[in-house]
Design a protein around this motif. Structure first.
Motif, short mmCIF file in Angstrom:
data_model
loop_
_atom_site.label_atom_id
_atom_site.label_comp_id
_atom_site.label_asym_id
_atom_site.label_seq_id
_atom_site.Cartn_x
_atom_site.Cartn_y
_atom_site.Cartn_z
N LEU A 101 0.83 -1.20 0.00
CA LEU A 101 0.00 0.00 0.00
C LEU A 101 0.86 1.25 0.00
N CYS A 102 1.97 1.20 0.69
CA CYS A 102 2.88 2.35 0.72
C CYS A 102 3.52 2.58 -0.64
N ASP A 103 3.63 1.54 -1.45
CA ASP A 103 4.29 1.67 -2.74
C ASP A 103 3.57 2.62 -3.68
N SER A 104 2.31 2.87 -3.47
CA SER A 104 1.58 3.74 -4.39
C SER A 104 1.41 5.16 -3.87
N THR A 105 1.98 5.46 -2.74
CA THR A 105 1.81 6.79 -2.17
C THR A 105 2.89 7.73 -2.68
N TRP A 106 2.58 8.99 -2.71
CA TRP A 106 3.48 10.00 -3.26
C TRP A 106 4.65 10.31 -2.35
N LEU A 136 10.31 6.33 -4.38
CA LEU A 136 9.96 5.31 -5.36
C LEU A 136 11.06 5.14 -6.39
N VAL A 137 11.14 3.96 -6.92
CA VAL A 137 12.02 3.68 -8.05
C VAL A 137 11.19 2.99 -9.10
N ARG A 193 4.50 0.92 -9.38
CA ARG A 193 5.90 1.21 -9.06
C ARG A 193 6.18 0.68 -7.67
N ALA A 194 7.40 0.24 -7.47
CA ALA A 194 7.76 -0.37 -6.20
C ALA A 194 8.80 0.46 -5.46
N ARG A 195 8.68 0.46 -4.14
CA ARG A 195 9.70 1.10 -3.32
C ARG A 195 10.95 0.23 -3.32
N GLN A 196 12.03 0.81 -2.88
CA GLN A 196 13.31 0.10 -2.84
C GLN A 196 13.21 -1.19 -2.03
N GLU A 197 12.50 -1.16 -0.92
CA GLU A 197 12.38 -2.35 -0.08
C GLU A 197 11.67 -3.49 -0.83
N SER A 198 10.63 -3.16 -1.58
CA SER A 198 9.94 -4.20 -2.37
C SER A 198 10.86 -4.76 -3.44
#
Length: 84
Positions: free
Chosen positions: A7-12, A16-17, A58-63
């Motif tokens: 859910l955090c991956d889609s927040t502004w 993001l990468v 889009r995925a965060r670095q952790e994902s």
């Protein structure tokens, strides 16, 4: 599975990468791994990984780190920094 992370991956506000989804899919398929197997290893949902592969999410670095670890490759093999 860590759906809160997704859910955090889609927040502004999250860093993001933009991963190279084609690279993720190519590596996954070359290892004959299903989305479910990679998702289970990465503790992410199969739907989320599918969206990342298709460029729909889009995925965060952790994902990305989790996906790379599940695939047994360095993050650099699937990670392309987005300059914005």
């Amino acid at each position: 599975m860590d759906f809160a992370l997704e859910l955090c991956d889609s927040t502004w506000f999250a860093p993001l990468v933009t991963p190279n989804g084609t690279a993720i899919r190519t590596i996954r398929e070359s290892q004959n791994l299903s989305l479910r197997v990679v998702a289970s290893k990465a503790r992410l949902s199969p739907g989320f990984i599918s969206k990342v592969e298709r460029g729909k999410a889009r995925a965060r670095q952790e994902s990305l780190r989790r996906i790379a670890t599940a695939l047994g490759v360095p993050v650099a093999a699937i990670n392309r920094e987005e300059l914005s």
